[in-house]
Design an enzyme around this catalytic site. Structure first.
Site, mmCIF file in Angstrom:
data_model
loop_
_atom_site.group_PDB
_atom_site.id
_atom_site.type_symbol
_atom_site.label_atom_id
_atom_site.label_comp_id
_atom_site.label_asym_id
_atom_site.label_seq_id
_atom_site.Cartn_x
_atom_site.Cartn_y
_atom_site.Cartn_z
ATOM 1 N N GLU A 1 20.860 10.605 -23.554
ATOM 2 C CA GLU A 1 20.946 11.467 -24.739
ATOM 3 C C GLU A 1 19.559 11.734 -25.333
ATOM 4 O O GLU A 1 19.314 11.564 -26.525
ATOM 5 C CB GLU A 1 21.893 10.856 -25.777
ATOM 6 N N GLU B 1 28.857 8.647 -19.489
ATOM 7 C CA GLU B 1 29.369 7.941 -20.663
ATOM 8 C C GLU B 1 30.583 8.684 -21.193
ATOM 9 O O GLU B 1 30.527 9.893 -21.408
ATOM 10 C CB GLU B 1 28.288 7.846 -21.738
#
Length: 829
Positions: free
Chosen positions: A430, A522
């Protein structure tokens, strides 16, 4: 450190300890891979500055305490609402710590190379030996090594090593990091002619059932002042049996490194798989004048794999769905101090659930985790960074990026690339720069470094998301003047498109990325408190409403329903994402956030919550109910799990769920009377009954073709009466490291778990051992994990016992007001 040289030459009295160094005078050898190094964990002295405003020095009046490493000083402290780390960091303080140790080195080792290896120190560590500065390492998660040879005293003279650890600048992490020398420390002694640190690279370019080609690339280091002629022999063993060997003569210059390449073949190889993780051992020997001067061991798993656009992940020619979880590095009540048995227990619990994959979120893991994944059979995504140059918290690794990222990534690759359990490299999680061209530029650099040191595994990044969510959910079209595809995903740098969440887009992956395979890096972010249930289970709640808005709703006492009904706004319920992943072959698999709860990041709540709700298993290691959904889907075990507990108010409406497999239907009985038969329809993963509570027995029977498959029941518990202690292992090693995890159940007088009992339990231990952790899995508890008492959560608590180095009985007793005490005996041998 202020005035470093002045301090180090100030004549600080040495702590006179028995030296345990090197070969004959050192402690037990590390037998797993590398027999050149020995443990350097015992008998350190430690000092924690009283505050971060203390002078950055130590002196003759400094107070020390003796301990062993790995050590995490933060978990020893009190939970603090005003902690600079914040509740995201577990509300535990960092600070500035010092470690020192005295030791002796045998005279005969004065002609050798003596190095110290740290597997990880959090963070900003600096090291001195005998007053000489060895170096600094900001990154807390990567291992490093210093050659101490030029500065050592040999024979009867003492040596002193000093380690400064500065974790005072907070916040520097989005989760609980821990503080200190929290991974293992080793002393390595080699001949001046030896295999370099992480100096072997073993690959299997071609693998079939009949034959495997094996290539060796070995870096030989000569620290002699003259050139050397030597013979390098590389041998593959299966257990104690020699399989094949290859030999090469070399001449290596003075103070030089030389890379040699060798090849061989293994006939009828026994392949590594998640079901049978078969391992070979590669032994590299260097001989001079018919004398072996160095031996270096490397683990080898022979397997063939690829990620396919249509069939997902293929291992040894067989399609395998990756059923993975993300794990942070902390070990619950043990904090971040690494312990091999504690990691093994986590992996055993995951295996029992059906997990076959681990993502090391979001940093280089402890070497012991990878060793265990090799031996136990997990598909590992080895992740390097949670941020690049742009920071996520004020004092995080982004501040060290420019100077250190190349070195840290290179070292991770060299350290980890021989592990057969690693199948994917992740260069970031991220990353804020993923949305601009600066990120693409950095990604290209990281990809080049990764491929320089390992071309055998695909590269990904965990993007959130690779396809913008604010688009047509059906067509996902790329529109002019409306950037829909993440620039990093569109760059062509990555071998796999890594999705963080965005499960609504998975089905359209092949349309959006027709040339790059899929991996869900994820997923999910479902939330639960073990053993707590909201009254109505078939409504989906998004907590918080938005990631950047303060959560003002929720339940009393900061609880979250353990029905699979609460998700984050960016995630999904557990069932929702798995339904998509299981449906399509081209979806290679997923890594769920998370396998275990962890300290810090208590989404959706803030203080007083101090640990996460994401785990399928709670902080103490007790499974939440959704564990059994995965077990029913991911294993061959016969599963029938009903919940919630059966202690409610008379007449209260209760939703009863059942996870089951290998059956057509489940019938539910209340006090012997059927309340209905339920079957899963379509892609259902559970069935439900809504019935009024009546004290007694709730019984479920699963059937296939009319025949009973499994039965299970839940009973209404009476008043709490007894304590029951159950050890995961009643016999442990007397090595000073091994652990026994003891579950404490609060029962009524008939032996039924009291599901609402939250008694404070006191523990005492007799024998040569100690209590090293207590926990209930309650995310709101502020009781110390390092105490001798703890309050149970919904009838359960955990106490962790560690052995001493002496054999004998360890007698653990648990007591609580109003309850009958219980004692269990654990044998250390």
């Amino acid at each position: 450190m202020k005035n470093n040289r002045k301090y180090l030459n100030s004549g600080l009295p040495l702590l006179m300890l028995i030296g345990i160094i090197l070969l004959g005078s050192c402690s037990k050898k590390e037998d797993a891979f590398d027999n050149r190094k020995v443990s350097f964990n015992s008998d350190w002295s430690f000092h924690l500055n009283d505050s971060i405003t203390d002078n950055d020095t130590i002196g003759t009046s400094t107070k020390w305490r003796t301990l062993n490493v790995p050590h995490d000083w933060s978990v020893e402290g009190k939970f603090d609402e005003k902690s600079p780390a914040g509740y995201g960091g577990g509300a535990l303080n960092g600070g500035l710590g010092w470690y020192k140790k005295t030791f002796k080195v045998a005279e005969e080792d004065s002609t050798k190379v003596t190095s110290i290896i740290f597997d990880g120190v959090y963070k900003d560590s600096e090291v001195w030996v005998n007053g000489h500065y060895l170096g600094k390492r900001p990154n807390g998660y990567i291992g490093f090594q210093y050659d101490m040879s030029p500065y050592l005293n040999y024979g009867d003279k003492n040596n002193e090593i000093i380690v400064k650890v500065d974790n005072s600048k907070q916040p520097n992490s989005r989760w609980y990091s821990g503080s200190g020398i929290f991974r293992n420390v080793w002393i390595e002694t080699t001949n001046k002619l030896h295999v370099a640190q992480w100096g072997t690279y073993v690959t299997t370019p071609k693998v079939t059932a009949q034959k495997a080609s094996v290539s060796f690339e070995t870096t030989i280091q000569n620290q002699n002042k003259t050139s050397k002629k030597a013979i390098v022999t590389t041998t593959i063993f299966k257990e104690d049996t020699k399989v094949t060997s290859v030999t090469q003569n070399i001449t290596i210059g003075a103070n030089a490194n030389q890379i040699i390449k060798q090849e061989t073949q293994v006939e009828n190889p026994i392949l590594w798989s998640v079901e049978k993780p078969e391992l070979y051992t590669v032994v590299t020997e260097i001989s001079v004048d018919d004398k072996i001067v160095d031996q270096y061991k490397t683990s080898l798993g022979i397997r063939d794999f690829k990620f396919d656009l249509d069939k997902g992940f293929i291992l040894n020619g067989k399609q395998v769905k990756i059923k993975g979880v993300c794990l942070h590095h902390d070990l619950g009540p043990l904090g971040s101090a690494i312990n091999t048995r504690a990691i093994e227990r986590q992996l055993e619990i995951m295996k029992e659930m059906g997990v076959n994959g681990i993502r090391t979120s979001h940093n280089p893991p402890a070497p012991e985790l990878l060793d265990l994944c090799d031996k136990m059979g997990f598909i590992v995504m080895d992740e390097a960074f949670d941020m690049w140059k742009q920071t996520k918290t004020k004092y995080d690794y982004g501040n060290d990026w420019d100077k250190w990222h190349k070195k840290d990534l290179t070292d991770q690759l060299l350290r980890d690339r021989n592990h057969p359990s690693i199948f994917v490299w992740s260069i970031g999680n991220e990353i804020p720069e993923q949305w601009n061209e600066d990120g693409v530029k950095i990604a290209k650099e990281l990809a080049a470094i990764t491929r320089q040191y390992d071309k055998t595994r695909p590269l990904t990044a965990a993007m959130n998301p690779p396809v913008n969510m604010n688009i047509d959910a059906v067509t996902l079209q790329f529109e002019k003047n409306n950037v829909q595809i993440n620039p990093l995903a569109a760059s062509g740098v990555l071998d796999l498109i890594g999705y963080n969440y965005a499960h609504q887009t998975y089905e359209h992956h092949k349309k959006n990325f027709p040339n790059t395979p899929f991996i869900a890096t994820e997923t999910t972010s479902g939330l639960q408190t073990r053993g707590y249930y909201d009254a109505v289970s078939d409504t989906i709640k998004k907590w918080p409403v938005r990631w950047d808005l303060k959560f003002t709703e929720g339940n009393r006492n900061n609880t979250v329903s353990a029905y699979d009904q609460v998700q984050t706004p960016w995630g999904s319920t557990h069932e929702a994402t798995w339904k998509v992943i299981k449906k399509h072959d081209f979806l290679s698999g997923m890594y769920i956030w998370t396998g275990f709860d962890y300290i810090g990041e208590p989404t959706p709540y803030e203080w007083p919550s101090i640990s996460s709700y994401f785990g399928i298993v709670d902080l103490a290691g007790f499974p939440k109910d959704v564990y059994y959904m995965y077990q029913s889907e991911w294993t061959d075990k016969t599963v029938l799990h009903i919940f919630p507990h059966w202690n409610w108010k008379s007449g209260q409406t209760v939703d009863v769920w059942a996870y089951y497999n290998k059956a057509d239907e489940v019938e539910l009985f209340l006090n012997g009377k059927s309340v209905g038969v339920r079957s899963k329809k379509g892609d259902d993963l559970h069935v439900m009954w809504r019935i009024p509570f009546q004290a007694g027995t709730l019984k479920a029977i699963s059937r296939k073709d009319g025949k009973t498959v499994l039965e299970t029941e839940i009973k209404t518990a009476g008043n709490p009466s007894n304590l029951k202690l159950t050890a995961d292992r009643n016999t442990i090693k007397a090595d000073g490291n091994d652990l026994s995890f003891v579950t404490v159940d609060i029962l009524d007088e008939k032996g039924t778990l009291a599901p609402n009992a939250n008694n404070e339990i006191n523990f005492s231990l007799k024998g040569n051992g100690k209590i090293v952790g207590v926990c209930s899995g309650d995310p709101v508890s502020h009781e110390s994990y390092k105490g001798s008492k703890h309050t149970a959560l919904n009838g359960k608590c955990l106490v962790i016992i560690q052995s001493d180095t002496k054999t004998g009985r360890l007698e653990l007793t648990a007591k609580a007001n109003g309850l009958k005490p219980s004692t269990i005996v654990i044998t250390a041998e």
